[in-house]
Scaffold this motif. Structure first.
Motif, PDB file in Angstrom:
ATOM      1  N   GLU A  60      34.217  -5.419 -20.507  1.00  0.00           N
ATOM      2  CA  GLU A  60      35.393  -4.746 -21.058  1.00  0.00           C
ATOM      3  C   GLU A  60      36.103  -3.824 -20.077  1.00  0.00           C
ATOM      4  N   GLY A  61      35.415  -3.423 -19.012  1.00  0.00           N
ATOM      5  CA  GLY A  61      36.007  -2.487 -18.069  1.00  0.00           C
ATOM      6  C   GLY A  61      36.115  -1.085 -18.660  1.00  0.00           C
ATOM      7  N   HIS A  62      36.949  -0.262 -18.030  1.00  0.00           N
ATOM      8  CA  HIS A  62      37.172   1.104 -18.482  1.00  0.00           C
ATOM      9  C   HIS A  62      38.647   1.291 -18.828  1.00  0.00           C
ATOM     10  N   SER A  63      38.897   2.040 -19.859  1.00  0.00           N
ATOM     11  CA  SER A  63      40.270   2.423 -20.176  1.00  0.00           C
ATOM     12  C   SER A  63      40.510   3.895 -19.897  1.00  0.00           C
ATOM     13  N   ASP A  64      39.477   4.571 -19.389  1.00  0.00           N
ATOM     14  CA  ASP A  64      39.545   6.014 -19.185  1.00  0.00           C
ATOM     15  C   ASP A  64      38.963   6.356 -17.820  1.00  0.00           C
ATOM     16  N   SER A  65      39.708   7.109 -17.027  1.00  0.00           N
ATOM     17  CA  SER A  65      39.289   7.415 -15.663  1.00  0.00           C
ATOM     18  C   SER A  65      38.074   8.334 -15.607  1.00  0.00           C
ATOM     19  N   VAL A  66      37.960   9.265 -16.543  1.00  0.00           N
ATOM     20  CA  VAL A  66      36.813  10.169 -16.546  1.00  0.00           C
ATOM     21  C   VAL A  66      35.533   9.388 -16.827  1.00  0.00           C
ATOM     22  N   GLN A  67      35.559   8.517 -17.823  1.00  0.00           N
ATOM     23  CA  GLN A  67      34.372   7.722 -18.106  1.00  0.00           C
ATOM     24  C   GLN A  67      34.043   6.809 -16.936  1.00  0.00           C
TER      25      GLN A  67
ATOM     26  N   ARG B  39      33.407  12.099  -3.535  1.00  0.00           N
ATOM     27  CA  ARG B  39      34.565  12.978  -3.336  1.00  0.00           C
ATOM     28  C   ARG B  39      35.628  12.595  -4.359  1.00  0.00           C
ATOM     29  N   TYR B  40      36.043  13.565  -5.152  1.00  0.00           N
ATOM     30  CA  TYR B  40      37.021  13.297  -6.202  1.00  0.00           C
ATOM     31  C   TYR B  40      38.229  12.526  -5.675  1.00  0.00           C
ATOM     32  N   SER B  41      38.765  12.969  -4.553  1.00  0.00           N
ATOM     33  CA  SER B  41      40.012  12.387  -4.046  1.00  0.00           C
ATOM     34  C   SER B  41      39.830  10.963  -3.544  1.00  0.00           C
ATOM     35  N   ASP B  42      38.578  10.548  -3.275  1.00  0.00           N
ATOM     36  CA  ASP B  42      38.324   9.201  -2.766  1.00  0.00           C
ATOM     37  C   ASP B  42      38.066   8.188  -3.877  1.00  0.00           C
ATOM     38  N   PHE B  43      37.796   8.665  -5.076  1.00  0.00           N
ATOM     39  CA  PHE B  43      37.386   7.753  -6.149  1.00  0.00           C
ATOM     40  C   PHE B  43      38.550   6.867  -6.587  1.00  0.00           C
ATOM     41  N   THR B  44      38.285   5.560  -6.662  1.00  0.00           N
ATOM     42  CA  THR B  44      39.300   4.610  -7.116  1.00  0.00           C
ATOM     43  C   THR B  44      38.776   3.843  -8.321  1.00  0.00           C
ATOM     44  N   TRP B  45      39.690   3.440  -9.168  1.00  0.00           N
ATOM     45  CA  TRP B  45      39.321   2.594 -10.307  1.00  0.00           C
ATOM     46  C   TRP B  45      40.519   1.711 -10.656  1.00  0.00           C
ATOM     47  N   GLU B  46      40.235   0.619 -11.334  1.00  0.00           N
ATOM     48  CA  GLU B  46      41.305  -0.268 -11.760  1.00  0.00           C
ATOM     49  C   GLU B  46      41.709   0.081 -13.178  1.00  0.00           C
TER      50      GLU B  46
ATOM     51  N   GLY C 133      46.628  -2.601 -14.692  1.00  0.00           N
ATOM     52  CA  GLY C 133      46.122  -3.618 -13.785  1.00  0.00           C
ATOM     53  C   GLY C 133      46.159  -3.202 -12.331  1.00  0.00           C
ATOM     54  N   LYS C 134      46.417  -1.929 -12.079  1.00  0.00           N
ATOM     55  CA  LYS C 134      46.525  -1.431 -10.709  1.00  0.00           C
ATOM     56  C   LYS C 134      45.349  -0.541 -10.345  1.00  0.00           C
ATOM     57  N   GLU C 135      45.018  -0.540  -9.062  1.00  0.00           N
ATOM     58  CA  GLU C 135      43.984   0.357  -8.557  1.00  0.00           C
ATOM     59  C   GLU C 135      44.601   1.738  -8.347  1.00  0.00           C
ATOM     60  N   GLU C 136      43.913   2.770  -8.836  1.00  0.00           N
ATOM     61  CA  GLU C 136      44.454   4.117  -8.775  1.00  0.00           C
ATOM     62  C   GLU C 136      43.419   5.099  -8.225  1.00  0.00           C
ATOM     63  N   ARG C 137      43.913   6.234  -7.771  1.00  0.00           N
ATOM     64  CA  ARG C 137      43.067   7.371  -7.384  1.00  0.00           C
ATOM     65  C   ARG C 137      43.390   8.504  -8.370  1.00  0.00           C
ATOM     66  N   PRO C 138      42.750   8.498  -9.536  1.00  0.00           N
ATOM     67  CA  PRO C 138      43.146   9.427 -10.600  1.00  0.00           C
ATOM     68  C   PRO C 138      42.854  10.892 -10.302  1.00  0.00           C
ATOM     69  N   PHE C 139      41.951  11.161  -9.341  1.00  0.00           N
ATOM     70  CA  PHE C 139      41.580  12.556  -9.061  1.00  0.00           C
ATOM     71  C   PHE C 139      41.955  12.953  -7.639  1.00  0.00           C
TER      72      PHE C 139
END
Length: 234
Positions: free
Chosen positions: A104-111, A199-206, A211-217
Motif C-alpha cells: 500500500e505504500g505510505h500516504s503520510d510523510s511522518v509515518q 538526517r531530516y533534510s536527506d530523507f526522501t519518500w515517494e 507519485g513524486k519523490e519528495e524531501r518533506p523535512f
C-alpha cells in the motif's frame, strides 16, 4: 482488563494518579497527544494529521504497557494530564506491517520516516535474531500538559512502562527520539544504544498522492537528525 493499584512514587502529589491506560481513556489520550505533539520537531514541522491522535491512542490500548496520569482534583471530563503510550511488537507483527507497506505504500510523510527508523533498528538489533519469538516494547508517544511540566511525570511514566515491559516478558525496548532532549535522555542518562539515525533534510519518500519523490523535512534542521534507540531488558 485488570487494573492494578494506582502507582504513587514518592514526591508526586497524591492527587496526580498514575495508572494503566484503559479503553475509556482513548479520546482523552488522543486529545492530549494532538495538543502536545505540536511541540515536537515532527509535529511542529508537519502539523497534526486528522485522526492521528486517535490512531495512536487506539493502537496503544491494545497492550498492557501504556500508562496515564490524571489529576483527580479537576472537575472533568478531561482529567488526563500526561501519558506514555507503547505497544508490544514481535517479528511476525513487524513482518505483517512491512508486507502491508510494500503493498500500500505510505500516504503520510511522518509515518514514512518513522517506519524507516524501524527498518534501521531491525537491521542492527540482535533481539529477533537471537530469539525469533521475542517480544519488544515500542515507545510510541509521550505527552505532558504544559501546566504540569517539571513535576517528574515523564520520568514516572518511563519507569512504570519499563517495569511493566519486564513483567510481561519483553526482551528489549525501542524508541524513536525526535528532539535533542529525548535523544540526550535515552543515550546519555538511560543507557540506550543508538541503532540508527537519519538526517531530516536527506530523507526522501515517494508521495503516493502525487507519485513524486519528495524531501518533506528538507527545512527541518533543529535537531539535525532523527534517531532510534534500543535497550535490552534481559
Amino acid at each position: 482488563m485488570t487494573i492494578t493499584e494506582p502507582t504513587k512514587p514518592k514526591g508526586r502529589p497524591s492527587h496526580l494518579v498514575l495508572r494503566p491506560m484503559i479503553a475509556s481513556d482513548v479520546q482523552e489520550v488522543a486529545r492530549l497527544f494532538e495538543k502536545t505533539f505540536r511541540r515536537e520537531p515532527l509535529g511542529a514541522h508537519r502539523g497534526i494529521a486528522e485522526g492521528e491522535g486517535n490512531d495512536i491512542a487506539e493502537a496503544s490500548v491494545q497492550d498492557p504497557v501504556s500508562f496515564v496520569v490524571e489529576d483527580t482534583t479537576l472537575p472533568g471530563p478531561h482529567r488526563l494530564i500526561a501519558f506514555r503510550t507503547s505497544c508490544i511488537v514481535t517479528a511476525d507483527s513487524l513482518a505483517r506491517k512491512a508486507d502491508k507497506i510494500a503493498t500500500e505504500g505510505h500516504s503520510d510523510s511522518v509515518q514514512a520516516i518513522l517506519d524507516h527508523m524501524t527498518e534501521l533498528w531491525l537491521a542492527k538489533s540482535t533481539v529477533f535474531k537471537s530469539n525469533p519469538s521475542a517480544k519488544v516494547m515500542k515507545f510510541m508517544a509521550l505527552g505532558v500538559d504544559s501546566e504540569y511540566e517539571g513535576q517528574g511525570l515523564a520520568k514516572d511514566l518511563l519507569k512504570v512502562s519499563m517495569d511493566k515491559a519486564v513483567e510481561v516478558g519483553c526482551e528489549a525496548v525501542t524508541v524513536v527520539a525526535s528532539a535533542f532532549a529525548t535523544q540526550h535522555l535515552f543515550s546519555k542518562r538511560l543507557g540506550f544504544e543508538m541503532m540508527g539515525r537519519v538526517r531530516y533534510s536527506d530523507f526522501t519518500w515517494e508521495n503516493e498522492k502525487t507519485g513524486k519523490e519528495e524531501r518533506p523535512f528538507e527545512s527541518l534542521v533543529q535537531p539535525e537528525f532523527l534517531e532510534v534507540f534500543e535497550k535490552k531488558l534481559i
